[in-house]
Design a protein around this motif. Structure first.
Motif, mmCIF file in Angstrom:
data_model
loop_
_atom_site.group_PDB
_atom_site.id
_atom_site.type_symbol
_atom_site.label_atom_id
_atom_site.label_comp_id
_atom_site.label_asym_id
_atom_site.label_seq_id
_atom_site.Cartn_x
_atom_site.Cartn_y
_atom_site.Cartn_z
ATOM 1 N N GLY A 162 32.369 52.902 35.604
ATOM 2 C CA GLY A 162 32.284 51.458 35.475
ATOM 3 C C GLY A 162 33.197 50.735 36.429
ATOM 4 O O GLY A 162 33.946 51.356 37.203
ATOM 5 N N LYS A 163 33.122 49.420 36.370
ATOM 6 C CA LYS A 163 33.986 48.527 37.136
ATOM 7 C C LYS A 163 34.594 47.538 36.169
ATOM 8 O O LYS A 163 33.909 47.026 35.280
ATOM 9 C CB LYS A 163 33.193 47.767 38.195
ATOM 10 N N MET A 164 35.885 47.275 36.344
ATOM 11 C CA MET A 164 36.590 46.346 35.470
ATOM 12 C C MET A 164 37.384 45.366 36.318
ATOM 13 O O MET A 164 37.808 45.690 37.417
ATOM 14 C CB MET A 164 37.560 47.094 34.546
ATOM 15 N N SER A 165 37.601 44.185 35.766
ATOM 16 C CA SER A 165 38.545 43.246 36.354
ATOM 17 C C SER A 165 39.355 42.658 35.206
ATOM 18 O O SER A 165 38.839 42.478 34.094
ATOM 19 C CB SER A 165 37.840 42.159 37.158
ATOM 20 N N PHE A 166 40.636 42.393 35.486
ATOM 21 C CA PHE A 166 41.483 41.870 34.425
ATOM 22 C C PHE A 166 42.661 41.100 34.992
ATOM 23 O O PHE A 166 43.028 41.241 36.153
ATOM 24 C CB PHE A 166 41.958 42.983 33.483
ATOM 25 N N LEU A 167 43.217 40.252 34.139
ATOM 26 C CA LEU A 167 44.428 39.508 34.448
ATOM 27 C C LEU A 167 45.581 40.187 33.733
ATOM 28 O O LEU A 167 45.479 40.510 32.544
ATOM 29 C CB LEU A 167 44.308 38.054 33.988
ATOM 30 N N TYR A 168 46.680 40.377 34.437
ATOM 31 C CA TYR A 168 47.866 41.045 33.904
ATOM 32 C C TYR A 168 48.998 40.039 33.921
ATOM 33 O O TYR A 168 49.465 39.645 34.986
ATOM 34 C CB TYR A 168 48.197 42.267 34.772
ATOM 35 N N LYS A 169 49.406 39.590 32.743
ATOM 36 C CA LYS A 169 50.457 38.581 32.631
ATOM 37 C C LYS A 169 51.675 39.188 31.951
ATOM 38 O O LYS A 169 51.616 39.552 30.787
ATOM 39 C CB LYS A 169 49.961 37.385 31.820
ATOM 40 N N ASN A 201 44.858 44.932 43.573
ATOM 41 C CA ASN A 201 45.484 43.740 43.005
ATOM 42 C C ASN A 201 45.205 42.586 43.958
ATOM 43 O O ASN A 201 45.757 42.522 45.038
ATOM 44 C CB ASN A 201 46.985 43.955 42.825
ATOM 45 N N ASN A 202 44.316 41.699 43.554
ATOM 46 C CA ASN A 202 43.896 40.584 44.397
ATOM 47 C C ASN A 202 44.590 39.299 43.984
ATOM 48 O O ASN A 202 43.957 38.337 43.564
ATOM 49 C CB ASN A 202 42.372 40.412 44.336
ATOM 50 N N GLY A 203 45.917 39.284 44.072
ATOM 51 C CA GLY A 203 46.680 38.082 43.770
ATOM 52 C C GLY A 203 46.541 37.606 42.338
ATOM 53 O O GLY A 203 46.228 36.447 42.089
ATOM 54 N N GLY A 204 46.754 38.473 41.407
ATOM 55 C CA GLY A 204 46.689 38.086 39.999
ATOM 56 C C GLY A 204 45.515 38.701 39.272
ATOM 57 O O GLY A 204 45.632 39.127 38.134
ATOM 58 N N GLU A 205 44.343 38.737 39.914
ATOM 59 C CA GLU A 205 43.211 39.413 39.283
ATOM 60 C C GLU A 205 43.159 40.837 39.817
ATOM 61 O O GLU A 205 43.211 41.069 41.022
ATOM 62 C CB GLU A 205 41.890 38.712 39.569
#
Length: 149
Positions: free
Chosen positions: A64-71, A38-42
């Motif tokens: 795979g590799k994923m990145s996402f925003l969790y709101k 968790n890199n500060g929001g992303e």
């Protein structure tokens, strides 16, 4: 591809919202996810998905590799992400809203996935079947955690 569903949780909305507001409560339910950061929001992670149900003899899993925003909010969470799985670009959105039903809470969830070339490689029916299995497993895990809080 789009998926949706509704689940009744035997827990009040405040507990459900509190649980879902912390991504760390949900990550154990996400199939194949590891190296979670968790890199500060992303949020970034790696994953290894079991696709043996596709019955492709030379391939039982994909990485795979994923990145996402969790709101997370008081009434909903929204997850927007992208990445690469098996060399193919993937995009997704997951939205879960929660509604008070007395001592229970109704989760209404919707998701959309763009699997890119994976659909062409594996076929829409196979991707749909594997996706559905993983979604069902994830929602069963989240439901069981919320029902025992």
């Amino acid at each position: 591809m789009e998926f949706s569903g509704k689940i009744t949780i035997k827990n009040n909305k405040e507990n459900v919202a509190g649980f879902l507001s912390d991504i760390n409560n949900i990550t154990p339910c996400l199939p194949g996810v590891y190296d979670f950061q968790n890199n500060g929001g992303e949020i970034q992670c790696k994953l290894k998905l079991d696709i043996s149900a596709a019955k492709i003899s030379a391939m039982s899993s994909v990485t795979g590799k994923m990145s996402f925003l969790y709101k997370a909010g008081l009434d909903s969470i929204n997850i927007d992400g992208s990445g690469r799985i098996a060399g193919s670009k993937v995009k997704f959105n997951i939205a879960i809203s929660y509604e008070n039903r007395g001592e229970e809470t109704l989760l209404d969830w919707k998701s959309s996935f763009d699997f890119g070339l994976i659909v062409k490689m594996m076929g829409k029916d196979r991707v749909n079947e594997i996706s559905r299995e993983n979604i069902d497993r994830t929602m069963d895990c989240i439901t069981s955690k919320l029902n025992i809080q």
